[in-house]
Design an enzyme around this catalytic site. Structure first.
Site, mmCIF file in Angstrom:
data_model
loop_
_atom_site.group_PDB
_atom_site.id
_atom_site.type_symbol
_atom_site.label_atom_id
_atom_site.label_comp_id
_atom_site.label_asym_id
_atom_site.label_seq_id
_atom_site.Cartn_x
_atom_site.Cartn_y
_atom_site.Cartn_z
ATOM 1 C CG HIS A 304 -2.072 0.893 1.115
ATOM 2 N ND1 HIS A 304 -2.007 2.243 1.396
ATOM 3 C CD2 HIS A 304 -3.336 0.648 0.694
ATOM 4 C CE1 HIS A 304 -3.187 2.772 1.166
ATOM 5 N NE2 HIS A 304 -4.011 1.841 0.727
ATOM 6 C CG ASP A 361 -8.497 -4.305 -2.650
ATOM 7 O OD1 ASP A 361 -9.713 -4.136 -2.563
ATOM 8 O OD2 ASP A 361 -7.702 -3.402 -2.952
HETATM 9 N N1 COA Z 1 3.900 -7.537 -4.776
HETATM 10 C C1 COA Z 1 5.253 -7.543 -4.950
HETATM 11 N N2 COA Z 1 6.048 -6.480 -4.747
HETATM 12 C C2 COA Z 1 5.465 -5.353 -4.350
HETATM 13 C C3 COA Z 1 4.069 -5.258 -4.158
HETATM 14 C C4 COA Z 1 3.281 -6.409 -4.372
HETATM 15 N N3 COA Z 1 1.967 -6.381 -4.197
HETATM 16 N N4 COA Z 1 3.764 -4.008 -3.778
HETATM 17 C C5 COA Z 1 4.921 -3.341 -3.748
HETATM 18 N N5 COA Z 1 5.947 -4.156 -4.079
HETATM 19 C C6 COA Z 1 7.385 -3.813 -4.114
HETATM 20 C C7 COA Z 1 7.751 -3.073 -5.398
HETATM 21 O O1 COA Z 1 8.188 -3.964 -6.375
HETATM 22 C C8 COA Z 1 8.825 -2.140 -4.920
HETATM 23 O O2 COA Z 1 10.029 -2.881 -4.795
HETATM 24 P P1 COA Z 1 11.446 -2.165 -5.119
HETATM 25 O O3 COA Z 1 11.605 -1.111 -4.072
HETATM 26 O O4 COA Z 1 12.429 -3.271 -5.023
HETATM 27 O O5 COA Z 1 11.333 -1.619 -6.515
HETATM 28 C C9 COA Z 1 8.386 -1.752 -3.496
HETATM 29 O O6 COA Z 1 7.612 -2.877 -3.057
HETATM 30 C C10 COA Z 1 7.560 -0.481 -3.436
HETATM 31 O O7 COA Z 1 6.450 -0.625 -4.348
HETATM 32 P P2 COA Z 1 5.846 0.534 -5.205
HETATM 33 O O8 COA Z 1 5.123 -0.045 -6.371
HETATM 34 O O9 COA Z 1 6.902 1.546 -5.483
HETATM 35 O O10 COA Z 1 4.829 1.134 -4.156
HETATM 36 P P3 COA Z 1 3.628 2.114 -4.472
HETATM 37 O O11 COA Z 1 3.363 2.835 -3.227
HETATM 38 O O12 COA Z 1 3.900 2.907 -5.704
HETATM 39 O O13 COA Z 1 2.440 1.110 -4.837
HETATM 40 C C11 COA Z 1 0.609 -0.329 -4.650
HETATM 41 C C12 COA Z 1 1.430 0.769 -3.970
HETATM 42 C C13 COA Z 1 -0.665 -0.565 -3.819
HETATM 43 C C14 COA Z 1 0.174 0.139 -6.040
HETATM 44 C C15 COA Z 1 1.444 -1.615 -4.731
HETATM 45 O O14 COA Z 1 1.796 -2.047 -3.447
HETATM 46 C C16 COA Z 1 0.740 -2.713 -5.518
HETATM 47 O O15 COA Z 1 0.849 -2.769 -6.743
HETATM 48 N N6 COA Z 1 0.026 -3.664 -4.803
HETATM 49 C C17 COA Z 1 -0.729 -4.680 -5.471
HETATM 50 C C18 COA Z 1 -2.063 -4.117 -5.941
HETATM 51 C C19 COA Z 1 -3.008 -3.899 -4.799
HETATM 52 O O16 COA Z 1 -3.216 -4.742 -3.957
HETATM 53 N N7 COA Z 1 -3.659 -2.722 -4.812
HETATM 54 C C20 COA Z 1 -4.655 -2.369 -3.846
HETATM 55 C C21 COA Z 1 -4.237 -1.231 -2.988
HETATM 56 S S1 COA Z 1 -5.462 -0.957 -1.723
#
Ligand code: COA
Length: 427
Positions: A304, A361
């Site tokens: 998140h 979720d």
């Molecule tokens: N699975 C695997 N790796 C994940 C992850 C996941 N669900 N969520 C984050 N990461 C990792 C990223 O690869 C990144 O790794 P790095 O630092 O080595 O590059 C790090 O954690 C940070 O992730 P990032 O995408 O930069 O965080 P964000 O704040 O931009 O994204 C979300 C937040 C919610 C979009 C992201 O966690 C995600 O895609 N989750 C899955 C979708 C989801 O459940 N969404 C509902 C949100 S309520």
């Protein structure tokens, strides 16, 4: 503590005001930065940008705290109803008995949509994603309530209409997808019971909404009701900042919610678990895949932008999924798989280092599934839940005398000035 921050640019020092919120959250106010210095700030994904002051929802992602108007989410989930929580979000206080009765009655008596709109459903193919139908239908409501175009008037009436009608549109889009006759709302039923009735009743047999499912639905919707400045809420605010009407603004929010990185994640979680079941992939193998960045696989329902701790909503939902499934005598192997997957991820250094925990979720889909709600309706359920938050945030913005149209800046990286060449001269 000093109430200004100092910024040095090109040898010149500037003082920027510091703003402190009621929970001691701190911000540097850069409203006059460009006027004073010629500089803007660059913050892709708005990771550090406060877009507004807001008195609606407090969220502390490090501690795993979520409160609506100061009341902890755990308290509301245990004791409140979705209708009461909606009132709290919209008006800032829990309703008195009188206010509750009036609000509840308004929701009851505005539940039908114009008969002409029923025909719209016929225009969609049965395979249409219900989120596409929902966003278009919500925008279309503005055609039936032209007074909604004046956004500063009748906001309460527009809000009530929308809150009541969204569940009707949602249920009708489901009925369309399964080819069943639409079931009209019934005024003797509560908000959530009425939704279940419109979804699952048929003219062929008597349908009594199951009280456990009605309560579960209330809790699910309460947990989704607001989440401060997330992607869809920011979209609603941005569209609303141009003084577009409430239906148009919320319709844009529904589109923003649809994406798998936001509200679409609840559908993506079930699809991920289904695929694991079909391919017989173990949790350990799946976690390894997720860690391999080249595989471009994410553990859906995990991570998140704001929570760096267990999402308090996921905690409630995990417990509720166990209780509801046990009570109903449902042995869903998917719940067990989800729990194993959570355990495998939470004990893995990749997830520990990045502070990735289950979000709202991860378990919500299992509950929707237990209610008989099909997977492609999950994000629609999220939208029904999030609606009072969208409206409250939009209303707060409209009532703010300092509100301005949202208009971010950019750092241009394209070509510098060059001249047009005639087509014949281009190779
Ligand atoms: N699975 C695997 N790796 C994940 C992850 C996941 N669900 N969520 C984050 N990461 C990792 C990223 O690869 C990144 O790794 P790095 O630092 O080595 O590059 C790090 O954690 C940070 O992730 P990032 O995408 O930069 O965080 P964000 O704040 O931009 O994204 C979300 C937040 C919610 C979009 C992201 O966690 C995600 O895609 N989750 C899955 C979708 C989801 O459940 N969404 C509902 C949100 S309520």
């Amino acid at each position: 503590m000093s109430n200004t921050a100092k910024l040095t640019l090109e040898g010149k020092e500037y003082e920027l005001p510091v703003v402190v919120g009621s929970e001691n959250e701190k911000a540097i106010d850069i409203t006059r930065l460009r006027a004073q210095t010629g500089y803007i700030t660059l913050d892709t994904g708005y990771m550090n940008t406060g877009a507004t002051r807001s008195a609606i929802t407090y969220l502390d992602g490090e501690q795993g705290i979520l409160r609506y108007r100061g009341i902890p989410i755990e308290d509301l989930a245990e004791k409140s109803t979705f209708v009461e929580t909606s009132y709290l979000l919209l008006h800032g206080e829990l309703p008195t008995q009188e206010q509750w009765k009036r609000f509840s009655n308004l929701l009851t008596y505005h539940s039908m949509i114009h008969e002409d709109m029923i025909r719209f459903f016929d225009g969609y193919p049965a395979t249409a994603h219900p989120m596409a139908i929902l966003s278009s239908m919500v925008c279309s409501l503005s055609a039936y309530y032209p007074e909604s175009l004046n956004v500063f008037e009748n906001m309460d009436m527009q809000s009530t209409r929308l809150l009541s009608k969204l569940r009707t549109i949602a249920a009708f889009s489901y009925k369309k997808s399964v080819g069943q006759p639409m079931m009209y709302p019934q005024n003797h039923l509560s908000y959530c019971a009425n939704f279940l009735h419109m979804m699952f009743a048929t003219p062929a047999e008597r349908y009594e909404p199951d009280p456990d499912m009605v309560r579960a639905l209330n809790i699910l919707l309460i947990l989704h009701a607001d989440h401060e400045q997330n992607c869809s809420t920011s979209t609603v605010r941005l569209v609303g900042s141009s003084q577009a009407n409430l239906f148009a603004s919320v319709s844009a929010g529904i589109c923003a919610l649809w994406g798998p990185l936001h509200g679409g994640a609840n559908q993506a979680v079930i699809e991920m678990l289904e695929e694991m079941q079909q391919t017989k992939l173990s949790c350990k193998e799946f976690v390894s895949q997720v860690k391999d960045k080249k595989a471009k696989v994410r553990l859906m329902g995990f991570g998140h932008r704001v929570y760096k701790n267990y999402d308090p909503r996921a905690k409630i939902l995990k417990q509720m999924a166990q209780v509801i499934l046990n009570k109903k005598g449902v042995n869903d192997p998917m719940l067990q798989l989800a729990q194993e997957l959570e355990e495998a991820a939470l004990s893995d250094p990749f997830f520990i280092e990045r502070k990735l925990y289950p979000n709202v979720d991860f378990y919500s889909g299992l509950l929707y599934k237990a209610m008989g709600i099909p997977v492609n309706m999950f994000t629609v359920m999220f939208a029904i839940g999030r609606l009072p938050g969208w409206i409250a945030q939009c209303k707060e913005m409209m009532e703010d005398p300092e509100n301005k149209i949202g208009r971010p800046r950019q750092i241009y990286t394209g070509p510098t000035e060059r001249h047009y060449t005639a087509l014949a001269d281009r190779k």
